[in-house]
Design a protein around this motif. Structure first.
Motif, short mmCIF file in Angstrom:
data_model
loop_
_atom_site.label_atom_id
_atom_site.label_comp_id
_atom_site.label_asym_id
_atom_site.label_seq_id
_atom_site.Cartn_x
_atom_site.Cartn_y
_atom_site.Cartn_z
N LYS A 66 -29.43 31.09 -44.88
CA LYS A 66 -29.49 31.72 -45.48
C LYS A 66 -29.43 31.69 -46.82
O LYS A 66 -29.42 31.04 -47.49
N PHE A 67 -30.86 32.90 -47.84
CA PHE A 67 -30.85 33.16 -49.67
C PHE A 67 -31.51 32.49 -49.97
O PHE A 67 -31.80 32.66 -51.15
N HIS A 68 -32.29 31.44 -48.90
CA HIS A 68 -33.59 30.55 -49.29
C HIS A 68 -34.69 31.84 -48.92
O HIS A 68 -34.60 32.27 -48.07
N ASN A 86 -27.14 34.85 -41.65
CA ASN A 86 -26.01 35.02 -41.57
C ASN A 86 -25.73 36.84 -41.85
O ASN A 86 -25.03 37.45 -41.79
N ARG A 87 -26.73 37.43 -42.97
CA ARG A 87 -27.03 38.75 -42.61
C ARG A 87 -28.07 39.42 -42.20
O ARG A 87 -29.72 38.35 -42.27
N ASP A 88 -28.66 40.56 -41.27
CA ASP A 88 -29.39 41.24 -40.46
C ASP A 88 -30.05 41.40 -41.80
O ASP A 88 -31.56 41.69 -41.24
N ALA A 97 -36.26 40.54 -42.49
CA ALA A 97 -36.93 40.45 -43.66
C ALA A 97 -38.28 39.16 -43.26
O ALA A 97 -39.16 39.20 -43.32
N LYS A 98 -37.65 38.32 -43.17
CA LYS A 98 -37.89 36.89 -42.84
C LYS A 98 -38.93 36.83 -41.89
O LYS A 98 -39.80 36.42 -41.18
N LEU A 138 -21.30 39.77 -37.32
CA LEU A 138 -22.05 41.02 -37.52
C LEU A 138 -21.45 42.67 -36.71
O LEU A 138 -20.31 42.69 -35.68
N GLN A 139 -21.91 43.64 -37.41
CA GLN A 139 -21.24 45.18 -37.09
C GLN A 139 -21.89 45.60 -36.37
O GLN A 139 -23.57 45.02 -35.97
#
Length: 252
Positions: free
Chosen positions: A54-56, A75-77, A82-83, A100-101
């Motif tokens: 995450k964030f990288h 951690n984030r969809d 995108a990755k 997860l939502q």
């Protein structure tokens, strides 16, 4: 004793790329810690390493795969989607480990090998529908599902997760859903608590789960600061981020 299961990156040519060399060094240190922890615990099996990216950038995932990493966590969809889209042809498994939502289930079903943060029935229902659609469209494999269980005294108060008393309901719901596979449990040690006590508690919850669902043997536990305690109490998956990737990149 078996090895951790990843090629040692030592001696690999970084191609003159300083970032690859940095990641190789950090990855090597973590793998050494894992090997040592397995030895100290007297285990004959080894946990699977999930590198939390995450964030990288996606470029770091490419570098990690070149260094032998086979599993990454996000951690984030929005970031994971995108990755994974950018790295379609890179041979790596994506694990969704953040909260997860339900409305993100359709997106997660497109790339995730596992979801390790299932904490309520609504998420199970949403994933079952999304995976069914994705199977029809692409023939994807079943989704590995880990129930995130809270190890806090007050469930969900700090690190998230279902109350241990709700695990069986969630487990039954997952097992009855076509396209979902009950893999086991995930947890984060409570802030400021002794990780040994936390992961010992998790091991007990896992034992109770396996008594009813014998195939649900997975225990995803342990991060950079407490991987030794997780290995000691039977973790099958480790989620390591900062000790491998370093500080998150500056924004802007």
């Amino acid at each position: 004793m078996t090895s951790v299961g990843y090629d040692n990156e030592q001696g690999q040519d970084s191609g003159g790329d300083p970032r690859t060399a940095e990641l190789a060094h950090r990855l090597g240190l973590v793998r050494q810690r894992m090997e040592s922890a397995v030895h100290v615990a007297g285990r004959t099996d080894s946990p699977r390493l999930i590198v939390v990216t995450k964030f990288h950038p996606a470029a770091d995932v490419r570098r990690l795969v070149a260094l032998g990493v086979t599993d990454v966590g996000e951690n984030r969809d929005q970031e994971a989607a995108a990755k994974s889209a950018e790295l379609t042809h890179v041979d790596v498994k994506w694990h969704f480990i953040g909260q997860l939502q339900s409305n993100k289930a359709k997106s997660v079903a497109k790339y995730a090998s596992s979801v390790q943060s299932i904490d309520r029935v609504a998420v199970v229902d949403a994933l079952a529908k999304a995976i069914a659609r994705e199977k029809d469209a692409t023939g994807r494999s079943d989704l590995d599902c880990f129930i995130q269980v809270s190890l806090d005294d007050d469930a969900g108060a700090h690190r998230g997760g279902a109350n241990p008393s709700d695990v069986e309901v969630l487990a039954g719901k997952i097992e009855s859903a076509e396209g979902l596979r009950l893999a086991g449990l995930m947890a984060v040690a409570p802030l400021g608590a002794d990780p040994n006590a936390a992961f010992e508690k998790l091991a007990g919850i896992s034992q109770a789960l396996c008594a009813v669902h014998p195939a649900a043997t997975g225990i995803s536990a342990g991060m950079s600061q407490d991987l030794e305690a997780a290995v000691k109490f039977g973790a099958t998956h480790l989620r390591i981020g900062s000790d491998i990737l370093g500080s998150r990149p500056a924004v802007g």
